[in-house]
Design a protein around this motif. Structure first.
Motif, PDB file in Angstrom:
ATOM      1  N   MET A   1      -7.248   6.758   2.015  1.00 22.01           N
ATOM      2  CA  MET A   1      -6.175   6.911   1.022  1.00 22.01           C
ATOM      3  C   MET A   1      -5.683   5.544   0.537  1.00 22.01           C
ATOM      4  N   LEU A   2      -5.672   5.333  -0.766  1.00 18.57           N
ATOM      5  CA  LEU A   2      -5.171   4.061  -1.270  1.00 18.57           C
ATOM      6  C   LEU A   2      -3.651   4.053  -1.259  1.00 18.57           C
ATOM      7  N   ILE A   3      -3.078   5.211  -1.533  1.00 18.14           N
ATOM      8  CA  ILE A   3      -1.624   5.330  -1.454  1.00 18.14           C
ATOM      9  C   ILE A   3      -1.303   6.476  -0.512  1.00 18.14           C
ATOM     10  N   HIS A   4      -0.435   6.204   0.433  1.00 16.29           N
ATOM     11  CA  HIS A   4      -0.091   7.216   1.413  1.00 16.29           C
ATOM     12  C   HIS A   4       1.408   7.153   1.647  1.00 16.29           C
ATOM     13  N   ALA A   5       2.093   8.249   1.351  1.00 17.10           N
ATOM     14  CA  ALA A   5       3.545   8.274   1.552  1.00 17.10           C
ATOM     15  C   ALA A   5       3.935   9.537   2.304  1.00 17.10           C
ATOM     16  N   ARG A   6       4.837   9.390   3.246  1.00 12.66           N
ATOM     17  CA  ARG A   6       5.365  10.533   3.991  1.00 12.66           C
ATOM     18  C   ARG A   6       6.883  10.456   4.033  1.00 12.66           C
ATOM     19  N   GLY A   7       7.518  11.502   3.570  1.00  7.76           N
ATOM     20  CA  GLY A   7       8.989  11.540   3.602  1.00  7.76           C
ATOM     21  C   GLY A   7       9.619  10.347   2.904  1.00  7.76           C
ATOM     22  N   LEU A   8       8.973   9.879   1.834  1.00  9.57           N
ATOM     23  CA  LEU A   8       9.443   8.674   1.140  1.00  9.57           C
ATOM     24  C   LEU A   8      10.778   8.940   0.435  1.00  9.57           C
ATOM     25  N   ARG A   9      11.754   8.066   0.712  1.00  9.10           N
ATOM     26  CA  ARG A   9      13.086   8.247   0.136  1.00  9.10           C
ATOM     27  C   ARG A   9      13.577   6.963  -0.504  1.00  9.10           C
ATOM     28  N   LYS A  10      14.411   7.122  -1.536  1.00 13.02           N
ATOM     29  CA  LYS A  10      15.055   5.967  -2.147  1.00 13.02           C
ATOM     30  C   LYS A  10      16.465   6.343  -2.561  1.00 13.02           C
ATOM     31  N   THR A  11      17.436   5.604  -2.059  1.00 12.14           N
ATOM     32  CA  THR A  11      18.806   5.857  -2.482  1.00 12.14           C
ATOM     33  C   THR A  11      19.372   4.597  -3.126  1.00 12.14           C
ATOM     34  N   PHE A  12      20.221   4.807  -4.131  1.00 13.37           N
ATOM     35  CA  PHE A  12      20.959   3.705  -4.756  1.00 13.37           C
ATOM     36  C   PHE A  12      22.431   3.984  -4.473  1.00 13.37           C
ATOM     37  N   GLY A  13      23.043   3.219  -3.591  1.00 11.54           N
ATOM     38  CA  GLY A  13      24.401   3.536  -3.176  1.00 11.54           C
ATOM     39  C   GLY A  13      24.378   4.880  -2.488  1.00 11.54           C
ATOM     40  N   ASP A  14      25.174   5.856  -2.947  1.00 10.48           N
ATOM     41  CA  ASP A  14      25.059   7.183  -2.320  1.00 10.48           C
ATOM     42  C   ASP A  14      24.250   8.137  -3.182  1.00 10.48           C
ATOM     43  N   PHE A  15      23.612   7.609  -4.207  1.00  8.38           N
ATOM     44  CA  PHE A  15      22.808   8.493  -5.033  1.00  8.38           C
ATOM     45  C   PHE A  15      21.361   8.518  -4.551  1.00  8.38           C
ATOM     46  N   GLU A  16      20.854   9.741  -4.297  1.00  6.87           N
ATOM     47  CA  GLU A  16      19.475   9.860  -3.822  1.00  6.87           C
ATOM     48  C   GLU A  16      18.539  10.086  -5.004  1.00  6.87           C
ATOM     49  N   ALA A  17      17.743   9.077  -5.324  1.00  5.90           N
ATOM     50  CA  ALA A  17      16.831   9.184  -6.466  1.00  5.90           C
ATOM     51  C   ALA A  17      15.522   9.841  -6.044  1.00  5.90           C
ATOM     52  N   VAL A  18      15.061   9.535  -4.841  1.00  5.75           N
ATOM     53  CA  VAL A  18      13.833  10.146  -4.313  1.00  5.75           C
ATOM     54  C   VAL A  18      14.168  10.714  -2.937  1.00  5.75           C
ATOM     55  N   ARG A  19      13.940  12.026  -2.758  1.00 11.28           N
ATOM     56  CA  ARG A  19      14.467  12.692  -1.557  1.00 11.28           C
ATOM     57  C   ARG A  19      13.388  13.191  -0.612  1.00 11.28           C
ATOM     58  N   GLY A  20      12.520  12.276  -0.189  1.00 10.65           N
ATOM     59  CA  GLY A  20      11.516  12.665   0.792  1.00 10.65           C
ATOM     60  C   GLY A  20      10.310  13.303   0.151  1.00 10.65           C
ATOM     61  N   ILE A  21       9.403  12.481  -0.350  1.00  7.68           N
ATOM     62  CA  ILE A  21       8.201  13.048  -0.953  1.00  7.68           C
ATOM     63  C   ILE A  21       6.958  12.604  -0.176  1.00  7.68           C
ATOM     64  N   ASP A  22       5.941  13.472  -0.182  1.00  8.54           N
ATOM     65  CA  ASP A  22       4.655  13.158   0.431  1.00  8.54           C
ATOM     66  C   ASP A  22       3.630  12.998  -0.681  1.00  8.54           C
ATOM     67  N   VAL A  23       2.938  11.871  -0.667  1.00  4.28           N
ATOM     68  CA  VAL A  23       1.935  11.627  -1.701  1.00  4.28           C
ATOM     69  C   VAL A  23       0.694  11.023  -1.064  1.00  4.28           C
ATOM     70  N   ASP A  24      -0.489  11.504  -1.464  1.00  2.00           N
ATOM     71  CA  ASP A  24      -1.737  10.890  -1.040  1.00  2.00           C
ATOM     72  C   ASP A  24      -2.631  10.721  -2.246  1.00  2.00           C
ATOM     73  N   VAL A  25      -3.055   9.512  -2.474  1.00  2.00           N
ATOM     74  CA  VAL A  25      -3.971   9.266  -3.595  1.00  2.00           C
ATOM     75  C   VAL A  25      -5.231   8.612  -3.057  1.00  2.00           C
ATOM     76  N   PRO A  26      -6.367   9.340  -3.109  1.00  3.27           N
ATOM     77  CA  PRO A  26      -7.622   8.741  -2.663  1.00  3.27           C
ATOM     78  C   PRO A  26      -8.222   7.827  -3.726  1.00  3.27           C
ATOM     79  N   ARG A  27      -9.153   6.982  -3.304  1.00  8.40           N
ATOM     80  CA  ARG A  27      -9.795   6.045  -4.237  1.00  8.40           C
ATOM     81  C   ARG A  27     -10.466   6.792  -5.384  1.00  8.40           C
ATOM     82  N   GLY A  28     -10.279   6.259  -6.590  1.00  4.90           N
ATOM     83  CA  GLY A  28     -10.969   6.815  -7.749  1.00  4.90           C
ATOM     84  C   GLY A  28     -10.254   7.973  -8.419  1.00  4.90           C
TER      85      GLY A  28
END
Ligand SMILES: Nc1ncnc2c1ncn2[C@@H]1O[C@H](COP(=O)(O)OP(=O)(O)OP(=O)(O)O)[C@@H](O)[C@H]1O
Ligand SMILES: [Mg+2]
Lengths: 277, 309
Positions: free
Chosen positions: B1-28
């Motif tokens: 997997m070139l990109i592998h994310a598990r439970g990926l989160r991003k908050t700005f202050g108390d605002f949750e922009a990304v709330r736990g995502i799973d992503v897998d992107v294989p080559r090509g």
């Protein structure tokens, strides 16, 4: 202690981030300076006018007013007024040179041009950006100062070989002003905020022993003035140009270097906060 | 997997922009993020580009942790951000050249790539123009060319064709197809369903920081929409209230009815039959249209909004 540990951890993470970067710190600095040179290729008149301001002051005040004033004592020796003013203007030209690119231009690159966002998409780090921009500021200050020194030599206003060191000393002024101004600029929100810069630099330019010695001030004010970076720079360069170097000169060197480095670290941290959110 | 994310989160202050995502992107693979404004697409892209530290979860790009090896990751990816970040003080050519040098590439090599890329995005004639003098679409193409200067293994494109005219969009699509054929992994966000359908092998639909569906374009249509859609319009810009009333009358005729400000969508496997039933019920829409279901319908179903607001 906790603060210290946190700081060390932060630095370690930062070093690690650069791991595997194809660009060394030196190369990154060179690239940023080169990029600024390319950008100025089309704006060289702006570059030249920035240098002229202190030259005009030297002629109008140093030479003009100098015809009416006898001169001042520096390091136990009386120097003609023009020779007194010239080192002050040399220091001011270094300050000016550093100021342009560490205030307005830096602000524009940071907030509007998105130039640093662009750089941070590449292997360059926030430290590379801070170091590169600061280097460019101090180089610009250095170029102005070197050109100014030539004017001084041509006008026979230099009385010591120590004066050769005035250029590296001017670089230190560039370092201190560039570092501090870039650091302050990262906190600015609008163009109006730059009024504060003018509010600080104009009095510095007028009162930092540039046109008359600080002995003219009451004791307390003298202390304030002696702590400003321009004063330290002016005195340092005057000591070099008149050949009256001493321990005080060394103290000025340390002071300017510390200011510059503190500025650099602050800038790097602010860039982390602002651009890598 | 070139990109592998598990439970990926991003908050700005108390605002949750990304709330736990799973992503897998294989080559090509060509991988797409769809989602309404503010769904968290760009926030995700910035984390993947190693310019925004994740608040939580794991993220590996090319097997590396962006918190520890951001420079090494950036050396091997290409980024086309949502907003152009071109160097306005430099010419078109210098933009590419200087950017290439930021990657530590040798001068000669960069020079060759610059000419190649200018031709690739059809900006050869503008090589010596200042960036400020380019049109919006040309700037976009330059940004795309720039993202390719380091021959990236992963190309991140945040709304690559927004603001382009149809012709320029087709040029960009064609170029992206070619890159895909060369084995470059593409990750893109878009508001255009035709773009997603044409370019993406797999896509996810994001809404409010969550992934609400994923699959190939066809799978998504099968899973979340019927085969066909009958579109009905009543009167010139018929009032929403009137549409609501009609919707109740036709509710039994289709699997699902969607009320948009300007039209009604009736989802069923046989659009013509549904339409005939509408007429049989005594309704007289001013215009009708039967079409195959598209990603747009999936999107509407999942997020309650059209793709381009
Ligand atoms: N630096 C930031 N500080 C505070 N909030 C932010 C920041 N960046 C993004 N957000 C918020 O996070 C949410 C997601 O933004 P994001 O840019 O990821 O959306 P998007 O899916 O790319 O939308 P669009 O289609 O409009 O580009 C928005 O509500 C936005 O206001
Ligand atoms: Mg976005």
């Amino acid at each position: 202690m906790a603060l210290f540990t946190a700081a060390v951890a932060g630095e370690t993470a930062r070093r690690a981030a650069r791991q595997g970067s194809p660009v060394s710190a030196v190369e990154a600095t060179r690239l940023l300076v080169w990029r600024n040179m390319l950008a100025y290729r089309r704006h060289w008149p702006i570059f030249v006018t920035g240098f002229l301001e202190p030259v005009f002051y030297l002629f109008s005040i140093g030479v003009g007013v100098g015809a009416l004033v006898t001169g001042f004592e520096v390091g136990g020796r009386t120097v003609p007024y023009a020779e007194f003013v010239a080192p002050g203007m040399l220091a001011a030209s270094a300050m000016n040179g550093a100021l342009y690119d560490s205030t307005f231009n830096f602000f524009h690159k940071l907030r509007f041009g998105k130039l640093f966002d662009q750089m941070l998409a590449t292997p360059l780090t926030t430290m590379d950006v801070a170091r590169g921009e600061l280097s460019w500021s101090l180089i610009r200050g250095g170029i102005y100062a070197a050109a100014f020194l030539l004017v001084m030599v041509a006008m026979d206003l230099v009385s010591s070989w120590w004066a050769v060191l005035a250029v590296p000393a001017a670089l230190l002024i560039g370092l201190a002003f560039g570092g501090i101004c870039m650091a302050l600029t990262t906190f600015m929100r609008s163009w109006q905020d730059f009024e504060y810069v003018t509010l600080a630099t104009v009095p510095m330019f007028l009162f930092s022993a540039t046109f008359f010695p600080v002995s003219a001030f009451p004791e307390w004010l003298r202390w304030v003035v002696e702590c400003t970076p321009l004063y330290r720079g002016v005195v340092l360069i005057r000591e070099l140009c008149t050949g009256t170097v001493g321990w005080g000169s060394a103290a000025s060197v340390v002071y300017l270097v510390v200011l510059g480095l503190v500025g650099l670290v602050v800038v790097r941290r602010r860039l982390d906060r602002l651009l890598l959110a | 997997m070139l990109i592998h994310a598990r439970g990926l989160r991003k908050t700005f202050g108390d605002f949750e922009a990304v709330r736990g995502i799973d992503v897998d992107v294989p080559r090509g693979q060509a991988f797409g993020f769809l989602g309404p404004n503010g769904a968290g697409k760009s926030s995700t892209m910035r984390m993947v580009a190693a310019v925004s530290p994740p608040t939580g979860g794991t993220l590996r790009i090319l097997g590396m942790d962006p918190a520890e090896q951001s420079s090494a990751i950036k050396a091997r990816i290409g980024v086309c951000p949502q907003e152009d970040t071109l160097d306005l003080e430099l010419s078109v050519r210098d933009n590419l050249y200087v950017y290439g040098r930021y990657f530590g590439l040798p001068r000669k090599e960069v020079r060759a790539r610059v000419d190649e890329l200018l031709a690739f995005v059809q900006l050869g004639e503008k090589a010596d123009a200042m960036v400020d003098d380019l049109s919006g679409g040309m700037k976009r193409r330059l940004t795309i060319a720039r993202s390719l200067i380091n021959r990236p293994e992963i190309l991140l494109l945040d709304e690559p064709t927004t603001g382009l005219d149809p012709q320029a969009r087709h040029v960009v699509w064609d170029r992206l197809f070619r890159l895909k054929a060369q084995g470059v992994t593409l990750v893109l966000t878009t508001h255009y369903m035709d773009e997603a359908e044409q370019l993406c092998d797999r896509l996810v639909v994001m809404d409010k920081g969550h992934i609400v569906a994923e699959g190939s374009p066809l799978e998504l249509i099968r899973a979340h929409a019927t085969r066909e859609v009958a579109e009905l319009r009543f009167g010139a810009g018929g009032a929403q209230a009137e549409h609501e009333a009609v919707a109740e009358q036709v509710a039994g005729l289709a699997d699902r009815v969607e009320v948009l400000p300007d039209r009604l969508l009736l989802y069923s496997d046989d659009g013509e039959r549904t339409l005939a039933q509408v007429h049989a019920a005594g309704l007289r829409p001013t215009t009708t249209l039967v079409r195959r279901a598209t990603l747009e319908d999936v999107f509407l179903r999942l997020t309650g909004r059209t793709l381009v607001d």
